[in-house]
Design an enzyme around this catalytic site. Structure first.
Site, PDB file in Angstrom:
ATOM      1  N   GLU D  46      43.516  45.893  42.667  1.00 26.44           N
ATOM      2  CA  GLU D  46      42.132  45.698  42.254  1.00 26.44           C
ATOM      3  C   GLU D  46      41.989  45.060  40.877  1.00 26.44           C
ATOM      4  O   GLU D  46      40.893  44.642  40.508  1.00 26.44           O
ATOM      5  CB  GLU D  46      41.345  47.016  42.322  1.00 26.44           C
ATOM      6  N   ASN D  47      43.072  44.974  40.118  1.00 34.10           N
ATOM      7  CA  ASN D  47      42.953  44.293  38.834  1.00 34.10           C
ATOM      8  C   ASN D  47      43.000  42.769  38.980  1.00 34.10           C
ATOM      9  O   ASN D  47      42.866  42.062  37.981  1.00 34.10           O
ATOM     10  CB  ASN D  47      44.043  44.758  37.854  1.00 34.10           C
TER      11      ASN D  47
END
Lengths: 233, 217, 233, 217
Positions: D46-47
């Site tokens: 998700e980064n």
């Protein structure tokens, strides 16, 4: 890595049927999915609802589908370049939903992003706002707008790879990048299908996760609507 | 009296250093030709380009590089391309400093109509509704009257609206005006145009604080 | 072309004052605006509210500002790597607003995009949803979330040019790209300030319009939080 | 009984061809090591990365290329980088097919708690709330009981929730279970673990339809 290359445009459009709602990328004739449109003309799919910023011109782009009376409804922001469109609309043969261009883009983006609804100031106090919820934020009125729901999105890119990563050229990016991933099935047609790994991961405009099927288009006419030039000195 | 280029020339004086500017189709497009060369600015086109340059030389047109009027264009150093959603982030997010667009009608409260004549002409609003709903700084470029000689500066718009209370200034072939709480304030007369002529061509409330200077263009 | 290069970090932070709300890019220590943070430590600006996904570690990143008690409130999604943070929070010295990471990103994006509010399913039915409006869309409950309001956004890019165009490397893009243009003034610090025209207009991650000031950072430590490697065979 | 790698191995069997998968910190990260090599899949972090590969060789760590656990990683051919907003478009927009994450507690109605112990531990939810609110397909990887020996499969969660009614399956050191309308349905026993042991370690309603097969891992 997940492979999504399909052998042909006909395979790419597998499952497309009468009455469906489609998103089609492009601004004017710039960046339109020429191969998908040609294939739709060929299959004769009908009663379709098209979410597309424009409606093509009389003899190119979505105009080809209008000629064949394949379109039931257009959801667009600007349709000024198409006489057949205007005729069908004024005669009532064609349903037309005209919405602000930014709202069109954001309703695609919202569908892509799992945002069911958002507020925008565009259209408040106009016909566009009639029957819509409105609400004040920061002393200004806004309309509640909803994410689109579509069965297919047809987008066109410059380069792509088998896992669905897309790169656009110039202003041909337009709605193509917002519509990828905004429908149940996204079909990308590309001018050049390049080997996986040859695109810089930093330069991808649309990550492959938003694309379900990809193929290299046969030919691209890329018709220019307004050829404007300046003298050489 | 001004021609279209004259109107564009007057509006060009309103473009300040550091402005991002969105130009509509028609007269607004001409503004680009008249901005002083020492002004730092960039033109944004809502189809996804920042840093628009002039039209390409013949033979150098690229179908993938157009403006919102679907005209082939070029880009200048520092340009960028982006998608439609990002483009309207710039517009709705008020990052575009100045919007110049045409109009069929403007009302004295700042309402504008420019996208539809019911039953006759329906081209769509394109990006105009987003632009006028968002921009803090909107200048309308248009003829003072329509082809029938009727005023386009009205008490109330008769056509379907594009936006409410949003127009700040208007440049026409006859005058340069500001929209105020009390009506159209006449700021400047076009060269050779009398206040009387402007009065006659304006249906909406016209605020006149004599003397009204002639434009310096 | 509009020039935005400033001579120094101190000029870049001109106007920053006590009590302001700031956005700071980065994920963990990856892509954080090291020079802007160092300058804030130097100026001693205080009572600031930081919108930042994380809070740095004890002796780097926002941890440096926490050490100096310069932060009044943190709005973050994950603060697990910072003992001083936890101490200040549990003692009540520091106000903390923990919100879901996607909501954090989208509230930045909304601020950048002139969307005052939007609906998201994240956090519904949890503490995060307490006191918030909720609403059903497509049979699922969502929360109404609002765009952030911030005075400054400090973002860090790999390359940039004088007109503010930015390009990121790898996962250092993270919140930097969402925060650019989401505050009244966006300051970009870059590893390399390149000549205008040397970046391909197709490859720009953040168009210059979202940036007000830009400068080349002096040095970048780029500390790694979790150095994980695999054996060579 | 399974160790952490065993749990990861069992979950790896749930990964289907064509899946985009988001792995949480801890046991979920280990799943990547156990997926059958003929399965086409991609890992999303998700980064801002899709197409994550293994950890880098020593000396090849790049501080600009990390996963959501802040670990240095590599990418595979076909990878892409993007910003946090786009990353959560993938998650909220249900483009990620499978989410595997850890939990402190799971309730028989599918509620999950994994981000906060009031007054004691407050690390934050990170992307977990977005993931569990959006994903159609959520598998929890955890030990069946906590360090005190108390069940983590409960009638109701006692800790602040991360998401409501979202967990679909659970893999623990003792069992593989499905969350149904009527409680935890026991699908498989870990090697050498009896149904009786699982019963004892489960506080929530346990649905047992004998015979319960042993996992095949």
């Amino acid at each position: 890595m997940i492979h999504k290359t399909v052998a042909s445009v006909s395979e790419a459009l597998n499952g497309l049927s009468d009455g469906m709602t489609l998103m089609l990328g492009g601004f004017g004739l710039c960046g339109i999915p020429e191969n998908c449109i040609a294939q739709m003309v060929k299959t004769g799919v009908k009663d379709i609802t098209c979410i597309s910023n424009n409606a093509g011109v009389d003899d190119f782009g979505l105009g080809l589908l209008l000629q064949q009376r394949q379109i039931k409804k257009m959801i667009s922001s600007y349709v000024g370049e198409n006489d057949e469109f205007e005729r069908q609309m004024l005669s009532g043969e064609l349903q037309v939903d005209l919405i602000p261009q930014g709202t069109l883009a954001e309703r695609c983006k919202a569908a892509q992003s799992g945002i069911p609804a958002f507020y925008t100031p565009a259209g408040y106090g106009t016909e566009v706002g009639e029957g819509k919820e409105s609400r004040e934020f920061n002393g200004k009125m806004h309309l509640l707008e909803h994410a689109f729901k579509a069965d297919f999105a047809f987008v066109k890119a410059w380069k792509g790879d088998s896992t669905g990563n897309l790169i656009f050229k110039g202003t041909a990016r337009n709605f193509n990048a917002c519509m990828a991933g905004a429908a149940k099935i996204t079909v990308a047609e590309v001018e050049e299908l390049v080997p996986v790994g040859s695109l810089d991961p930093n330069d991808i405009h649309v990550p492959g996760i938003f694309v379900q099927r990809i193929f290299q288009g046969k030919t691209y006419e890329k018709r220019i609507e307004q050829r404007t030039v300046r003298p050489r000195n | 009296m001004l021609d279209k280029n004259g109107i564009a020339k007057r509006i060009a004086q309103e473009v300040k250093n550091g402005y991002y500017v969105n130009l509509g189709i028609g007269i607004p497009t001409l503004v680009a030709n008249h901005v002083r060369s020492d002004i730092e600015l960039e033109f944004q086109s809502e189809n996804g380009v920042l840093g628009m340059g002039p039209f390409p030389f013949e033979g150098e047109e690229d179908p993938d590089i157009i403006n919102a009027g679907k005209q082939t264009i070029t880009t200048l150093p520092g340009a960028s391309f982006f998608d439609s959603s990002t483009s309207f982030s710039m517009i709705r997010g008020q990052h575009v400093d100045l919007t110049i667009l045409g109009a069929m009608e403007v009302a004295e409260n700042g309402d504008i109509a420019n996208w539809k004549i019911p039953g006759r002409m329906v081209k769509g609003m394109g990006g105009a509704m987003d632009l006028v709903a968002s921009a803090e700084n909107i200048i309308v470029a248009m003829m003072h009257t329509n082809k029938k000689g009727e005023s386009k500066l009205l008490k109330r718009c008769s056509l379907p609206l594009t936006g409410v209370g949003c127009v700040k200034r208007i440049a026409t072939n006859l005058a340069f005006l500001e929209v105020t709480d009390h009506g159209f304030k006449l700021l400047e007369r076009a060269p050779g145009v009398s206040v009387e002529e402007i009065k006659k061509a304006t249906e909406g409330t016209l605020i006149i604080e004599e003397p009204i200077p002639e434009m310096n263009i």
